[in-house]
Design a protein around this motif. Sequence first.
Motif, short mmCIF file in Angstrom:
data_model
loop_
_atom_site.label_atom_id
_atom_site.label_comp_id
_atom_site.label_asym_id
_atom_site.label_seq_id
_atom_site.Cartn_x
_atom_site.Cartn_y
_atom_site.Cartn_z
N ILE A 29 0.85 -1.20 0.00
CA ILE A 29 0.00 0.00 0.00
C ILE A 29 0.88 1.25 0.00
CG2 ILE A 29 -1.61 1.37 1.41
CD1 ILE A 29 -2.87 -1.37 2.28
N ALA A 30 1.90 1.27 0.85
CA ALA A 30 2.80 2.42 0.93
C ALA A 30 3.53 2.65 -0.39
CB ALA A 30 3.81 2.21 2.06
N PHE A 36 -5.08 7.22 -0.99
CA PHE A 36 -6.15 6.26 -0.79
C PHE A 36 -5.97 5.06 -1.71
CE2 PHE A 36 -8.07 10.49 -0.04
CZ PHE A 36 -8.28 10.37 1.33
N VAL A 37 -6.34 3.89 -1.21
CA VAL A 37 -6.30 2.67 -2.01
C VAL A 37 -7.61 1.91 -1.84
CG1 VAL A 37 -3.78 2.42 -1.89
CG2 VAL A 37 -5.22 1.31 -0.17
N LEU A 61 -4.85 0.84 9.43
CA LEU A 61 -5.50 1.23 8.19
C LEU A 61 -6.81 1.91 8.57
CD1 LEU A 61 -4.71 0.66 5.23
CD2 LEU A 61 -6.19 -1.33 5.31
N LEU A 62 -7.12 3.01 7.91
CA LEU A 62 -8.34 3.76 8.20
C LEU A 62 -9.27 3.72 7.00
CD1 LEU A 62 -6.68 6.94 9.74
CD2 LEU A 62 -7.56 4.94 10.96
N LYS A 63 -10.53 3.41 7.26
CA LYS A 63 -11.54 3.43 6.19
C LYS A 63 -11.96 4.87 5.98
CE LYS A 63 -15.54 1.04 4.50
NZ LYS A 63 -16.38 -0.12 4.68
N GLN A 64 -11.84 5.33 4.73
CA GLN A 64 -12.14 6.72 4.40
C GLN A 64 -13.46 6.86 3.65
OE1 GLN A 64 -10.32 9.08 5.64
NE2 GLN A 64 -8.60 7.83 6.31
N GLY A 65 -14.06 5.76 3.34
CA GLY A 65 -15.31 5.75 2.58
C GLY A 65 -15.48 4.37 1.99
N ARG A 66 -16.52 4.18 1.26
CA ARG A 66 -16.79 2.87 0.66
C ARG A 66 -15.65 2.47 -0.29
NH1 ARG A 66 -22.36 0.57 -1.78
NH2 ARG A 66 -21.48 -1.40 -2.46
N GLY A 67 -14.94 1.39 0.08
CA GLY A 67 -13.87 0.89 -0.76
C GLY A 67 -12.64 1.79 -0.83
N LYS A 68 -12.49 2.67 0.14
CA LYS A 68 -11.42 3.66 0.13
C LYS A 68 -10.73 3.65 1.49
CE LYS A 68 -11.41 8.55 -0.73
NZ LYS A 68 -12.19 9.68 -1.21
N TYR A 69 -9.43 3.32 1.49
CA TYR A 69 -8.66 3.20 2.72
C TYR A 69 -7.36 3.98 2.63
CZ TYR A 69 -11.68 -0.75 3.87
OH TYR A 69 -12.76 -1.55 4.15
N PRO A 74 0.36 9.56 7.28
CA PRO A 74 1.19 9.69 6.07
C PRO A 74 2.66 9.35 6.29
CG PRO A 74 -0.23 11.61 6.33
CD PRO A 74 -0.38 10.79 7.57
N MET A 75 3.21 9.68 7.46
CA MET A 75 4.62 9.37 7.73
C MET A 75 4.84 7.87 7.94
SD MET A 75 5.83 12.65 9.99
CE MET A 75 7.45 11.97 10.27
N PHE A 76 3.78 7.15 8.28
CA PHE A 76 3.88 5.70 8.41
C PHE A 76 4.17 5.07 7.05
CE2 PHE A 76 1.68 1.46 9.18
CZ PHE A 76 2.68 0.95 9.99
N ALA A 77 3.62 5.66 6.00
CA ALA A 77 3.89 5.16 4.64
C ALA A 77 5.38 5.25 4.33
CB ALA A 77 3.07 5.94 3.62
N GLU A 78 6.00 6.36 4.71
CA GLU A 78 7.44 6.53 4.50
C GLU A 78 8.22 5.50 5.31
OE1 GLU A 78 10.80 7.93 2.85
OE2 GLU A 78 8.82 8.69 2.36
N PHE A 79 7.81 5.28 6.53
CA PHE A 79 8.44 4.26 7.38
C PHE A 79 8.35 2.88 6.70
CE2 PHE A 79 7.64 0.80 10.39
CZ PHE A 79 8.80 0.83 11.14
N LEU A 80 7.18 2.57 6.16
CA LEU A 80 6.97 1.26 5.51
C LEU A 80 7.83 1.10 4.26
CD1 LEU A 80 3.10 1.00 5.85
CD2 LEU A 80 4.80 -0.39 7.05
#
Length: 83
Positions: A29-30, A36-37, A61-69, A74-80
């Motif tokens: 994902i990162a 959003f994915v 992981l946070l649900k941002q809407g239907r089918g959208k996570y 954001p800094m966790f993505a860089e860490f990953l």
Amino acid sequence: MLGFALGEMIFSQKFQTASEKERQLMIAIAETKREFVSPVEFKKFGNIAELFSMLEKKELLLKQGRGKYSLFHPMFAEFLRNQ
């Protein structure tokens, strides 16, 4: 610098709560570098609904809407991406 070290420690601790398959998924994902994915993009990981659900319960992981996570921070993505 202290803030960075603290963030790194928190991200590392949260990362350790995930299973190996969940870690691989979060890294994938990162690597998309998108805010959003959708679960359908990651079908190759197997039971994707269960994996997304477990990551959501672990607040990785946070649900941002239907089918959208998104990853929980954001800094966790860089860490990953550096794993």
